[in-house]
Design a protein around this motif. Structure first.
Motif, PDB file in Angstrom:
ATOM      1  N   MET A   1       0.711  -1.245  -0.206  1.00  0.00           N
ATOM      2  CA  MET A   1       0.196  -0.223   0.041  1.00  0.00           C
ATOM      3  C   MET A   1       0.542   1.271  -0.169  1.00  0.00           C
ATOM      4  O   MET A   1       1.897   1.401   0.940  1.00  0.00           O
ATOM      5  N   SER A   2       0.829   2.025  -0.309  1.00  0.00           N
ATOM      6  CA  SER A   2       1.330   3.556  -0.662  1.00  0.00           C
ATOM      7  C   SER A   2       0.244   4.283  -0.119  1.00  0.00           C
ATOM      8  O   SER A   2      -0.514   4.477  -0.583  1.00  0.00           O
ATOM      9  N   LEU A   3       1.085   5.366   0.466  1.00  0.00           N
ATOM     10  CA  LEU A   3       0.498   6.506   1.331  1.00  0.00           C
ATOM     11  C   LEU A   3       1.351   7.426   0.553  1.00  0.00           C
ATOM     12  O   LEU A   3       2.591   7.869   0.877  1.00  0.00           O
ATOM     13  N   LEU A   4       0.369   8.916  -0.037  1.00  0.00           N
ATOM     14  CA  LEU A   4       1.331  10.552  -0.270  1.00  0.00           C
ATOM     15  C   LEU A   4       1.083  11.264   0.010  1.00  0.00           C
ATOM     16  O   LEU A   4      -0.091  11.788   1.049  1.00  0.00           O
ATOM     17  N   ILE A   5       2.574  11.816   0.881  1.00  0.00           N
ATOM     18  CA  ILE A   5       2.315  13.051   1.320  1.00  0.00           C
ATOM     19  C   ILE A   5       2.277  14.039   1.111  1.00  0.00           C
ATOM     20  O   ILE A   5       3.463  14.309   0.558  1.00  0.00           O
TER      21      ILE A   5
ATOM     22  N   ALA B   1      -1.923   5.743  11.572  1.00  0.00           N
ATOM     23  CA  ALA B   1      -2.670   5.224  11.619  1.00  0.00           C
ATOM     24  C   ALA B   1      -2.582   4.406  10.522  1.00  0.00           C
ATOM     25  O   ALA B   1      -2.722   2.944  10.959  1.00  0.00           O
ATOM     26  N   ALA B   2      -1.985   4.704   9.011  1.00  0.00           N
ATOM     27  CA  ALA B   2      -1.056   3.457   8.834  1.00  0.00           C
ATOM     28  C   ALA B   2      -0.448   3.240   8.555  1.00  0.00           C
ATOM     29  O   ALA B   2       0.379   2.004   9.288  1.00  0.00           O
ATOM     30  N   LEU B   3       0.823   3.555  10.011  1.00  0.00           N
ATOM     31  CA  LEU B   3       2.674   3.146  10.562  1.00  0.00           C
ATOM     32  C   LEU B   3       2.041   2.418  11.689  1.00  0.00           C
ATOM     33  O   LEU B   3       3.033   1.157  11.828  1.00  0.00           O
ATOM     34  N   ALA B   4       0.783   2.296  11.522  1.00  0.00           N
ATOM     35  CA  ALA B   4       0.603   1.432  13.196  1.00  0.00           C
ATOM     36  C   ALA B   4      -0.316   0.062  12.869  1.00  0.00           C
ATOM     37  O   ALA B   4       0.437  -0.827  13.525  1.00  0.00           O
TER      38      ALA B   4
END
Length: 117
Positions: A1-5, A32-35
């Motif tokens: 899963m990718s998450l863009l900041i 939340a995504a990192l945990a």
């Protein structure tokens, strides 16, 4: 899963202080995504607010970085007289892209009973 900041950074950015500042400004989006899914530990496990802390960021290739971080999670169950906190240390990789920081997050969702069968 990718998450863009989203961030305005040079694609060749190497200043880890700038990267840390961008990540800290967006930690609520990331936490939340990192945990991940704390249900692996307990059905009552909850992320402790404001517990994320970046330990270090190091370059692994041009525009690619590795971030070491830790956070706390808590398990509370009054019926079983449980109130415990744990600190979890993890690592995530991310890339500086024209749009910002792209995190490569490993999904750790607890499998459903159907998945286990």
């Amino acid at each position: 899963m990718s998450l863009l900041i989203p961030a305005t950074l040079s694609i060749n950015e190497t200043d880890t202080t700038k990267l840390i500042a961008v990540i800290n400004q967006n930690i609520l989006k990331l936490s939340a995504a990192l945990a991940g899914d704390l249900q692996w530990y307990s059905q009552n496990a909850l992320l402790v607010p404001d517990s994320f802390d970046i330990i270090s960021i190091s370059a692994i290739a041009p525009s690619f970085f590795k971030m070491h971080y830790h956070y706390q999670w808590n398990v509370f169950n009054a019926c079983l007289n449980i109130n415990e906190s744990e600190t979890q240390t993890e690592t995530v990789t991310f890339q500086v892209v024209p749009e910002g920081l792209l995190f490569d997050i490993i999904e750790n969702q607890r499998p459903s009973p159907a998945d286990e069968l």
